[in-house]
Design a protein around this motif. Structure first.
Motif, mmCIF file in Angstrom:
data_model
loop_
_atom_site.group_PDB
_atom_site.id
_atom_site.type_symbol
_atom_site.label_atom_id
_atom_site.label_comp_id
_atom_site.label_asym_id
_atom_site.label_seq_id
_atom_site.Cartn_x
_atom_site.Cartn_y
_atom_site.Cartn_z
ATOM 1 N N ASP A 102 2.572 -75.626 51.243
ATOM 2 C CA ASP A 102 2.236 -76.422 50.132
ATOM 3 C C ASP A 102 2.559 -75.352 48.912
ATOM 4 O O ASP A 102 1.959 -74.242 48.741
ATOM 5 C CB ASP A 102 0.949 -76.710 50.072
ATOM 6 C CG ASP A 102 0.455 -77.878 50.869
ATOM 7 O OD1 ASP A 102 1.299 -78.363 51.705
ATOM 8 O OD2 ASP A 102 -0.825 -77.822 51.012
ATOM 9 N N TRP A 115 -2.122 -86.263 52.103
ATOM 10 C CA TRP A 115 -2.771 -84.863 52.480
ATOM 11 C C TRP A 115 -4.237 -84.906 51.621
ATOM 12 O O TRP A 115 -4.620 -83.988 51.952
ATOM 13 C CB TRP A 115 -1.759 -83.866 52.291
ATOM 14 C CG TRP A 115 -0.636 -83.957 53.107
ATOM 15 C CD1 TRP A 115 0.616 -84.004 52.607
ATOM 16 C CD2 TRP A 115 -0.404 -84.240 54.512
ATOM 17 N NE1 TRP A 115 1.666 -84.462 53.626
ATOM 18 C CE2 TRP A 115 0.813 -84.492 54.891
ATOM 19 C CE3 TRP A 115 -1.224 -84.342 55.535
ATOM 20 C CZ2 TRP A 115 1.369 -84.834 56.364
ATOM 21 C CZ3 TRP A 115 -0.953 -84.600 56.730
ATOM 22 C CH2 TRP A 115 0.293 -84.730 57.162
ATOM 23 N N ASP A 116 -4.186 -85.340 50.464
ATOM 24 C CA ASP A 116 -5.417 -85.356 49.609
ATOM 25 C C ASP A 116 -6.464 -85.939 50.546
ATOM 26 O O ASP A 116 -7.757 -85.813 50.266
ATOM 27 C CB ASP A 116 -5.432 -86.278 48.148
ATOM 28 C CG ASP A 116 -4.487 -85.476 47.381
ATOM 29 O OD1 ASP A 116 -4.048 -84.234 47.403
ATOM 30 O OD2 ASP A 116 -3.970 -86.140 46.409
ATOM 31 N N ASP A 121 4.713 -79.787 46.902
ATOM 32 C CA ASP A 121 3.390 -79.766 47.912
ATOM 33 C C ASP A 121 3.434 -81.242 48.564
ATOM 34 O O ASP A 121 2.325 -81.552 49.177
ATOM 35 C CB ASP A 121 2.280 -80.090 46.868
ATOM 36 C CG ASP A 121 2.192 -80.877 45.882
ATOM 37 O OD1 ASP A 121 3.188 -81.913 45.871
ATOM 38 O OD2 ASP A 121 1.326 -80.788 45.110
ATOM 39 N N ASP A 145 1.628 -85.894 49.005
ATOM 40 C CA ASP A 145 0.413 -85.398 48.692
ATOM 41 C C ASP A 145 -0.533 -86.297 48.811
ATOM 42 O O ASP A 145 -1.723 -86.071 48.824
ATOM 43 C CB ASP A 145 -0.043 -84.221 47.730
ATOM 44 C CG ASP A 145 0.227 -84.939 46.536
ATOM 45 O OD1 ASP A 145 0.608 -85.890 46.130
ATOM 46 O OD2 ASP A 145 0.027 -83.937 45.490
#
Length: 522
Positions: free
Chosen positions: A337, A440-441, A168, A437
């Motif tokens: 993802d 991207w979080d 992811d 991630d």
């Protein structure tokens, strides 16, 4: 193409131990910075790893690894995957290296062959790591077999961009909006060779007469069975949809000024219905949440596929409002993802493991685990979810390894990456962001492209500045979400307390425009 001497500037030892941010740059010709790594730890030690270099065969390699259950797997992969990529390319394409220059495989970049080579390299790296940890498992040191890692690798060679992803982490391409405004594609296409007797182009010119429903029919069919759409359909779909999105934004700019920053599927479907551009399909209502989130609107499905999702995703689309219209760049996701929070991944697990009610356990809609233990559906390592030989008996010491109660029908995950390919074009493809991630979080793909683009293309801008600002913005948002100051967040020592505030963050920004210019691609 011009030869370049790649210089890898190692970070301080204390950064590797996870007590300080990590930074490194990759330079060409000893001056121009092509790419930059920036990392910020949450775990102690940091479980992320990154690697970038110019391979002996002349191709450029950029990679990020998001470790979990420890740093061992990501560390091993970062030191060996690129070596296996070079070996696989030599095996699949032939090794044409000479004594005085790097072999660039000029004109020999068959997409399918390189794709097979990348998949082979991932699988070989996974097998090698398994051999390393098997002895420890047999001796009862099960902790080493628990570690795994998401792996995202990008290969740039002969004007082609290959993105191989297992996990992811995410790769996002920044496309120059001006280059796609009104047409979606400009300039002649280049084939596999630059000579006068070149072979037919690898990608056909976009047929402006193609109907969006015909494109979507092919794209959705391929997507439903997990196959990649053909280069011709992909390019035609991308061109027409980017044009439609942009024209739609211009037509609806007044209304969108009051819209939220990110439109949901239903809202996007409603807006799509007002589009009047040629080829736009008749608007149909999107499915309600209770129906599984599968939109029946071809435009909505197309945008989801364009941005890297599935036609049946129930997640909100990455279609931005007026802010996106103002940006000089459009984000194109070059990876999907692989996480079991994604509907398509859950459905695949349920299909492959019928009758296992606990194959996916969701604590929240956006927080799901395979057998209650792992979120990524593709990864290196995590052998207890691949092979029964790596699961301890229920009566053994927990230190001997993982135990999964029955029903237990591995494999649940795979190390084989999903590969996407794109022909790079001068004046169109600007830069690439690869990140774990942890980034991207905190932000969407389009937001990351806008933030990085502002820093990269300003006077004095650089990949190092862009990657640094991305991490700063991610930390600012993490602090805001917890109602604390950035200073207080940074005071938290790496470990469980900082990990509760944010994940390890690793970012690579690659200036593709410089690579294209340097090699005379496009």
């Amino acid at each position: 193409a011009a030869a370049a001497a790649a210089q890898w500037q190692r970070e301080p030892a204390e950064a590797r131990r996870g007590s300080a941010p990590t930074e490194a740059e990759l330079e060409a010709d000893g001056s121009d910075t092509i790419a930059s790594i920036m990392q910020y730890p949450a775990n102690k030690p940091i479980e992320d790893r990154c690697h970038m270099e110019r391979l002996p065969n002349g191709s450029w390699w950029f990679s990020v690894f998001d470790g979990h259950g420890g740093w061992q797997c990501s560390d091993y992969a970062s030191k060996n995957l690129h070596i296996n990529v070079a070996k696989a390319m030599a095996s699949h394409l032939g090794d044409n290296l000479s004594d005085d220059e790097m072999g660039l495989y000029e004109g020999r970049m068959d997409r399918r062959t390189v794709t097979r080579a990348l998949k082979s390299a991932f699988e070989r790296t996974d097998r090698q790591y398994m051999v390393k940890v098997a002895g420890a498992f047999e001796l009862g040191f099960g902790r080493d077999t628990r570690a795994g890692s998401c792996a995202l690798g990008t290969l740039v060679v002969d004007g082609l961009l290959f993105v191989a992803n297992a996990g992811d982490s995410r790769a996002v391409l920044a496309v120059n909006r001006n280059a796609i405004d009104g047409s979606g594609s400009k300039g002649p296409r280049r084939g596999n060779s630059r000579g006068p007797d070149s072979a037919p182009p690898a990608e056909a010119d976009v047929d402006s007469g193609w109907n969006i429903d015909e494109l979507m029919g092919q794209a959705a069919l391929k997507d439903s069975v997990g196959e990649s759409i053909s280069p011709e359909v992909a390019e035609a779909l991308r061109a027409k949809l980017l044009d439609q999105i942009y024209q739609l934004r211009r037509a609806e700019q007044g209304k969108l000024g009051e819209a939220p920053p990110q439109l949901g599927a239903d809202a996007a479907a409603g807006v799509a219905g007002s589009a009047s551009s040629p080829g736009a399909s008749e608007n149909k209502p999107s499915a309600s949440p209770s129906s599984g989130g599968a939109s029946r609107n071809p435009f909505v499905k197309a945008v989801r596929i364009l941005t890297g999702g599935s036609a049946n995703d129930d997640e909100d689309m990455e279609v931005k409002s007026a802010d996106m219209h103002k940006s000089a760049f459009v984000a194109v996701e070059m990876s999907r993802d692989h996480n079991c929070r994604e509907k398509r991944e859950r459905e695949l697990l349920e299909q492959n493991h019928p009758g296992e009610k606990d194959v996916v356990i969701c604590r929240r809609p956006d927080l799901c685990y395979i057998k209650g233990r792992l979120q990524p559906t593709r990864a290196l390592g995590d052998f207890y979810l691949k092979y029964p030989e790596f699961m301890r008996d229920s009566t053994e010491d927990p230190a001997a390894g993982r135990y999964v109660p029955p029903p237990y029908t591995p494999p649940y995950i795979t190390c084989t990456p999903e590969v996407q390919v794109r022909t790079l074009r001068k004046g169109v493809d600007e830069f690439l962001i690869l990140a774990t991630d942890g980034l991207w979080d905190m932000m969407s793909s389009q937001e990351a492209i806008e933030i990085a683009g502002d820093q990269l293309r300003q006077p004095g801008g650089s990949p190092a500045l862009a990657s640094s600002v991305l991490i700063d913005e991610a930390l600012r948002r993490a602090a805001k979400a917890r109602n604390i100051s950035i200073a207080d967040l940074k005071k938290t020592k790496p470990g469980s307390k900082r990990r509760a505030q944010h994940d390890d963050i690793s970012v690579i920004v690659v200036d593709l425009a410089k690579l294209i210019e340097m090699h005379y691609w496009g």
